[in-house]
Motif scaffolding. Structure first.
Motif, PDB file in Angstrom:
ATOM      1  N   TRP A   1       0.449  -1.667  -0.345  1.00 38.20           N
ATOM      2  CA  TRP A   1       0.024  -0.127  -0.287  1.00 38.20           C
ATOM      3  C   TRP A   1       1.076   1.373  -0.354  1.00 38.20           C
ATOM      4  CZ3 TRP A   1      -0.172   3.790   3.905  1.00 38.20           C
ATOM      5  CH2 TRP A   1       0.022   3.205   5.372  1.00 38.20           C
ATOM      6  N   ARG A   2       2.202   1.623   0.954  1.00 39.93           N
ATOM      7  CA  ARG A   2       2.812   2.586   0.531  1.00 39.93           C
ATOM      8  C   ARG A   2       3.417   2.673  -0.439  1.00 39.93           C
ATOM      9  NH1 ARG A   2       4.349   0.701   6.270  1.00 39.93           N
ATOM     10  NH2 ARG A   2       3.286   1.772   7.732  1.00 39.93           N
ATOM     11  N   ALA A   3       3.869   1.361  -1.580  1.00 40.86           N
ATOM     12  CA  ALA A   3       4.168   1.870  -2.500  1.00 40.86           C
ATOM     13  C   ALA A   3       3.626   1.809  -3.229  1.00 40.86           C
ATOM     14  CB  ALA A   3       4.983   0.125  -3.301  1.00 40.86           C
ATOM     15  N   GLN A   4       1.910   1.704  -3.614  1.00 39.17           N
ATOM     16  CA  GLN A   4       1.411   2.136  -4.433  1.00 39.17           C
ATOM     17  C   GLN A   4       1.126   4.089  -4.487  1.00 39.17           C
ATOM     18  OE1 GLN A   4      -1.742  -1.158  -3.342  1.00 39.17           O
ATOM     19  NE2 GLN A   4      -0.620  -2.250  -5.400  1.00 39.17           N
ATOM     20  N   ILE A   5       0.683   3.797  -3.291  1.00 39.33           N
ATOM     21  CA  ILE A   5       0.147   5.255  -2.579  1.00 39.33           C
ATOM     22  C   ILE A   5       1.279   6.151  -3.216  1.00 39.33           C
ATOM     23  CG2 ILE A   5      -0.554   7.040  -1.014  1.00 39.33           C
ATOM     24  CD1 ILE A   5      -2.296   5.677  -1.576  1.00 39.33           C
ATOM     25  N   LEU A   6       2.240   6.133  -3.297  1.00 42.71           N
ATOM     26  CA  LEU A   6       3.640   6.756  -3.334  1.00 42.71           C
ATOM     27  C   LEU A   6       3.805   7.447  -4.988  1.00 42.71           C
ATOM     28  CD1 LEU A   6       5.803   8.390  -2.745  1.00 42.71           C
ATOM     29  CD2 LEU A   6       7.678   6.406  -2.797  1.00 42.71           C
ATOM     30  N   ASP A   7       3.367   5.819  -5.813  1.00 42.44           N
ATOM     31  CA  ASP A   7       3.534   5.844  -7.063  1.00 42.44           C
ATOM     32  C   ASP A   7       2.521   6.627  -7.687  1.00 42.44           C
ATOM     33  OD1 ASP A   7       4.161   4.513  -9.793  1.00 42.44           O
ATOM     34  OD2 ASP A   7       2.158   3.417  -9.268  1.00 42.44           O
ATOM     35  N   VAL A   8       0.957   6.774  -7.278  1.00 41.72           N
ATOM     36  CA  VAL A   8       0.342   7.495  -7.773  1.00 41.72           C
ATOM     37  C   VAL A   8       0.220   8.168  -7.680  1.00 41.72           C
ATOM     38  CG1 VAL A   8      -2.243   7.598  -7.543  1.00 41.72           C
ATOM     39  CG2 VAL A   8      -1.614   5.100  -7.513  1.00 41.72           C
ATOM     40  N   CYS A   9       1.328   9.542  -6.772  1.00 44.56           N
ATOM     41  CA  CYS A   9       1.428  10.621  -6.233  1.00 44.56           C
ATOM     42  C   CYS A   9       2.066  11.559  -7.206  1.00 44.56           C
ATOM     43  CB  CYS A   9       1.786  10.189  -4.628  1.00 44.56           C
ATOM     44  SG  CYS A   9       0.193  10.149  -3.925  1.00 44.56           S
ATOM     45  N   GLN A  10       3.580  10.271  -6.930  1.00 42.96           N
ATOM     46  CA  GLN A  10       4.408  10.410  -8.275  1.00 42.96           C
ATOM     47  C   GLN A  10       3.848  10.839  -9.524  1.00 42.96           C
ATOM     48  OE1 GLN A  10       7.437   6.915  -7.699  1.00 42.96           O
ATOM     49  NE2 GLN A  10       7.860   8.734  -6.120  1.00 42.96           N
ATOM     50  N   GLN A  11       2.582   9.868 -10.275  1.00 41.92           N
ATOM     51  CA  GLN A  11       2.470   9.820 -11.637  1.00 41.92           C
ATOM     52  C   GLN A  11       1.582  11.152 -11.500  1.00 41.92           C
ATOM     53  OE1 GLN A  11       0.307   6.785 -13.584  1.00 41.92           O
ATOM     54  NE2 GLN A  11       1.253   4.937 -11.030  1.00 41.92           N
TER      55      GLN A  11
END
Length: 174
Positions: A33-43
């Motif tokens: 979940w942490r990596a996924q949220i970070l990825d969405v925010c980075q995109q």
């Protein structure tokens, strides 16, 4: 143009929605979940930075388009899958969205030469020098830690802040 939209706010919402449509949302994975949220925010950050004026509009807009709401829904689903309580998940997804917009807006103010259109200085060395010229009796920490206050390359500060937000969620209780 205004024959097709009512006002600038509606136009901004459509543009923000178009950029949000380009963000890939993963299937929520409790282990990631942490990596996924970070990825969405980075995109989202990268799309905002590609179209610099959009971040200013995003700060003023109430999410209304289906695509913008899709991002909110996706971030909420990821946080809930990660075991974050609903109230914390709701507020954290909102905070992350706002942070992406604010960060992107600040970066968009910078021009390649280190100045924005108002002539404010963003050159690190010059900013450190300005901090060091402050009265030492009033600004001892700013002077002592001028390098730390101005440090960070690329998106280090962005990643740091989101990581801090996400790590804090594990211990947050409402």
């Amino acid at each position: 143009l205004y024959a097709h939209v009512r006002n600038k706010a509606e136009l901004d919402d459509l543009l923000i929605g178009e950029l949000c449509a380009r963000v890939t949302l993963p299937a929520a994975d409790p282990a990631q979940w942490r990596a996924q949220i970070l990825d969405v925010c980075q995109q989202l950050r990268d799309h905002y930075l590609h179209y610099p004026g959009i971040s200013r509009a995003a700060l003023a807009a109430v999410p209304d388009s289906v695509e913008t709401l899709r991002i909110s829904e996706g971030m909420l689903a990821i946080l809930l899958a990660g075991g974050i309580p609903p109230q914390s998940a709701a507020w954290a997804s909102d905070a992350a969205f706002l942070y992406v917009s604010a960060y992107s807006f600040e970066v968009s103010l910078r021009q390649p030469r280190g100045e924005d259109v108002d002539g404010r200085i963003f050159d690190r060395a010059e900013l450190i020098e300005r901090f060091r010229m402050l009265p030492a009796n009033r600004f001892p920490n700013t002077i002592a830690y001028a390098r730390e206050l101005t440090s960070g390359d690329g998106h280090e500060r962005f990643d740091f802040t989101l990581d801090l937000l996400l790590r804090g969620l594990s211990t947050a209780t409402l």
